[in-house]
Scaffold this motif. Structure first.
Motif, PDB file in Angstrom:
ATOM      1  N   TYR A  15      31.957  29.432  40.131  1.00 56.21           N
ATOM      2  CA  TYR A  15      31.406  30.312  41.166  1.00 56.21           C
ATOM      3  C   TYR A  15      31.196  31.739  40.657  1.00 56.21           C
ATOM      4  O   TYR A  15      30.180  32.366  40.895  1.00 56.21           O
ATOM      5  N   TYR A  16      32.200  32.248  39.928  1.00 52.98           N
ATOM      6  CA  TYR A  16      32.111  33.638  39.459  1.00 52.98           C
ATOM      7  C   TYR A  16      31.480  33.758  38.062  1.00 52.98           C
ATOM      8  O   TYR A  16      31.351  34.864  37.548  1.00 52.98           O
ATOM      9  N   GLU A  52      38.703  39.190  42.095  1.00 52.70           N
ATOM     10  CA  GLU A  52      37.387  39.825  42.013  1.00 52.70           C
ATOM     11  C   GLU A  52      37.494  41.240  41.447  1.00 52.70           C
ATOM     12  O   GLU A  52      36.654  41.679  40.667  1.00 52.70           O
ATOM     13  N   LYS A  53      38.546  41.930  41.844  1.00 52.37           N
ATOM     14  CA  LYS A  53      38.740  43.295  41.335  1.00 52.37           C
ATOM     15  C   LYS A  53      38.907  43.256  39.807  1.00 52.37           C
ATOM     16  O   LYS A  53      38.278  44.025  39.094  1.00 52.37           O
ATOM     17  N   ILE A  55      37.900  40.925  37.805  1.00 56.17           N
ATOM     18  CA  ILE A  55      36.621  40.505  37.190  1.00 56.17           C
ATOM     19  C   ILE A  55      35.735  41.731  37.002  1.00 56.17           C
ATOM     20  O   ILE A  55      35.163  41.946  35.938  1.00 56.17           O
ATOM     21  N   ARG A  56      35.630  42.560  38.029  1.00 47.34           N
ATOM     22  CA  ARG A  56      34.775  43.751  37.932  1.00 47.34           C
ATOM     23  C   ARG A  56      35.263  44.678  36.834  1.00 47.34           C
ATOM     24  O   ARG A  56      34.501  45.173  36.015  1.00 47.34           O
ATOM     25  N   TYR A  59      34.827  42.666  33.249  1.00 49.76           N
ATOM     26  CA  TYR A  59      33.476  42.347  32.796  1.00 49.76           C
ATOM     27  C   TYR A  59      32.512  43.527  32.948  1.00 49.76           C
ATOM     28  O   TYR A  59      31.621  43.685  32.132  1.00 49.76           O
TER      29      TYR A  59
ATOM     30  N   HIS B  33      34.831  54.298  39.418  1.00 49.38           N
ATOM     31  CA  HIS B  33      34.738  52.953  40.006  1.00 49.38           C
ATOM     32  C   HIS B  33      35.596  52.871  41.278  1.00 49.38           C
ATOM     33  O   HIS B  33      36.742  53.304  41.286  1.00 49.38           O
ATOM     34  N   ASP B  35      37.219  50.539  42.609  1.00 46.70           N
ATOM     35  CA  ASP B  35      38.493  49.811  42.429  1.00 46.70           C
ATOM     36  C   ASP B  35      39.578  50.722  41.862  1.00 46.70           C
ATOM     37  O   ASP B  35      40.770  50.459  42.029  1.00 46.70           O
ATOM     38  N   TYR B 106      26.355  45.388  41.317  1.00 42.96           N
ATOM     39  CA  TYR B 106      27.592  45.438  42.089  1.00 42.96           C
ATOM     40  C   TYR B 106      27.353  45.927  43.506  1.00 42.96           C
ATOM     41  O   TYR B 106      27.888  45.412  44.448  1.00 42.96           O
ATOM     42  N   ARG B 131      23.439  41.000  37.773  1.00 44.50           N
ATOM     43  CA  ARG B 131      24.538  40.189  38.307  1.00 44.50           C
ATOM     44  C   ARG B 131      24.229  39.715  39.707  1.00 44.50           C
ATOM     45  O   ARG B 131      23.856  40.488  40.560  1.00 44.50           O
ATOM     46  N   THR B 133      26.521  37.584  41.321  1.00 43.27           N
ATOM     47  CA  THR B 133      27.752  37.008  41.841  1.00 43.27           C
ATOM     48  C   THR B 133      28.038  37.519  43.251  1.00 43.27           C
ATOM     49  O   THR B 133      27.848  38.686  43.534  1.00 43.27           O
ATOM     50  N   PHE B 135      30.452  38.818  45.998  1.00 42.12           N
ATOM     51  CA  PHE B 135      31.762  39.451  46.011  1.00 42.12           C
ATOM     52  C   PHE B 135      32.215  39.704  47.440  1.00 42.12           C
ATOM     53  O   PHE B 135      31.412  40.020  48.305  1.00 42.12           O
TER      54      PHE B 135
END
Lengths: 91, 303
Positions: A15-16, A52-53, A55-56, A59, B33, B35, B106, B131, B133, B135
């Motif tokens: 999925y990711y 997910e965090k 992964i970000r 990557y 970022h 995060d 993102y 990307r 994906t 999220f």
């Protein structure tokens, strides 16, 4: 007790679009927690936000495993300090 | 809508190499970022700008168009139409929202260009990047203030977070700093991913004269000297009404009595309560009259 919702690590990685070794390394370093049932490994839905965090950060920002561990520790401290500030502001 | 200097945002020169742009982006993204900057709206905004600048400058095609039309972006469509008429073929890259540059980043969303500047949307359509994906949306944190007396009963609370009215049931016995999670009430997901979660932290304000320790309540009350010696009754306030308490004869100052079940309800355990502890502080009479002094004198001689 309600059964925790979970997804297999293989499905999750498809999925990711990430490698399973990345998820396993996160587990080995205690950044996320995987559950093993028989030969299969699963990740709980509630852990997906953290995954997910990472992964970000890994990557997109090219932060390695040691960096992720350090970041987790510092973010935890930031969270505690923000909570403390909020508590002091309201008391 | 203003022209945005993407080179300035990334802090690189107009002739910067692809590698220099990549390095500049990584360096700034690591600083801003979301995060890494929880609950920091400024960092969020800055990251969106950096991301947008990178999306445009990291792709040779979009960078070429930006360099070509950048400052004259308002006329870009006219230039392109004129160009097409000459070529008599090809699609208009600045057309009605069709994205000529592929993918999502993102901050790109599946619906439209909400996370990009108007300048970007006007020039490049609504989306860019590579990307795709899905999220989960960002988690949101909020705090909810409650009076200690309100925690005695399970009740409903309504409040507004992210423009949404939310009504929750607050279970009796909730503690200061306790957090609850409302799944799916955070910010919307990216590329069709699930919504983030909303975390609510309770801040309990003590509006009572009790001190709370866990589910137990504590209070120190004055006790008349004669009642302390002879015994009697006192009526005291608890969180759910008045209670008559027997005072044993010869009660010492500092005596602690426990009123079982008169504390705070135990969180999510119906019918279970903490206790209330009353500490008696015997009051010595002041401004004694001559008669009182005489009587105390007589009493002291009895010992």
């Amino acid at each position: 007790m309600e059964k925790a919702k979970k997804i297999s690590v293989e499905q999750c990685c498809v999925y990711y679009s990430i490698e399973t070794s990345f998820v396993q390394q996160l587990d080995e370093r205690g950044l996320i927690k995987l559950n093993r049932i028989g030969k299969k490994t699963f990740i709980a839905y509630e852990q997906l936000g953290d995954l997910e965090k990472y992964i970000r950060l890994h990557y997109d920002l090219e932060i390695n495993m040691a960096g992720l561990e350090t970041i987790r520790h510092l973010l935890h401290r930031v969270q505690l300090l923000q909570d403390e500030v909020r508590r002091l502001q309201t008391s | 809508m203003e022209y945005i200097d993407y080179y300035k945002i990334l802090g690189v020169s107009k002739d910067a190499s692809a590698d220099e742009i990549k390095k500049a982006y990584r360096k700034l993204a690591r600083q801003h970022h979301p995060d890494l900057n929880p609950n920091d709206k400024e960092a969020d905004k800055r990251f969106q700008q950096i991301n947008e600048a990178n999306e445009v400058l990291s792709d040779p095609e979009t960078r070429k168009k930006y360099d070509q039309y950048g400052k004259d972006w308002k006329h870009a469509e006219q230039f392109e139409q004129a160009h097409q008429q000459r070529q008599s073929a090809g699609n208009n890259p600045f057309g009605s929202g069709e994205n000529p540059f592929g993918g999502g980043g993102y901050y790109s969303s599946s619906d439209d260009s909400g996370d990009y500047s108007d300048f970007f949307a006007s020039m490049f359509g609504s989306r860019g990047g590579s990307r795709q994906t899905k999220f989960k949306g960002q988690d949101t944190r909020a705090s909810l203030q409650l009076n200690l007396s309100q925690t005695y009963t399970t009740h409903k609370q309504t409040f507004t977070v992210n423009g949404k009215n939310i009504r929750i049931t607050v279970p009796a016995g909730v503690e200061n700093g306790q957090e609850i999670k409302l799944a799916g009430f955070g910010l919307p997901g990216v590329n069709g991913g699930p919504n983030g979660d909303l975390y609510i932290t309770f801040e309990i304000i003590n509006d009572t004269s009790f001190t709370r320790k866990g589910n137990d309540l504590y209070k120190t009350l004055p006790l008349n000297l004669y009642k302390a010696i002879m015994g009697g009754e006192e009526t005291i306030d608890t969180l759910n009404g008045k209670v008559k308490l027997k005072i044993a004869p010869e009660t010492q100052s500092g005596t602690k009595v426990r009123l079982k079940g008169k504390g705070i309800p135990v969180y999510k355990k119906e019918g279970e309560f903490g206790d209330l502890y009353i500490t008696w502080e015997v009051q010595i009479p002041t401004n004694l009259t001559a008669k009182e002094k005489e009587l105390f004198e007589e009493l002291s001689k009895q010992r």
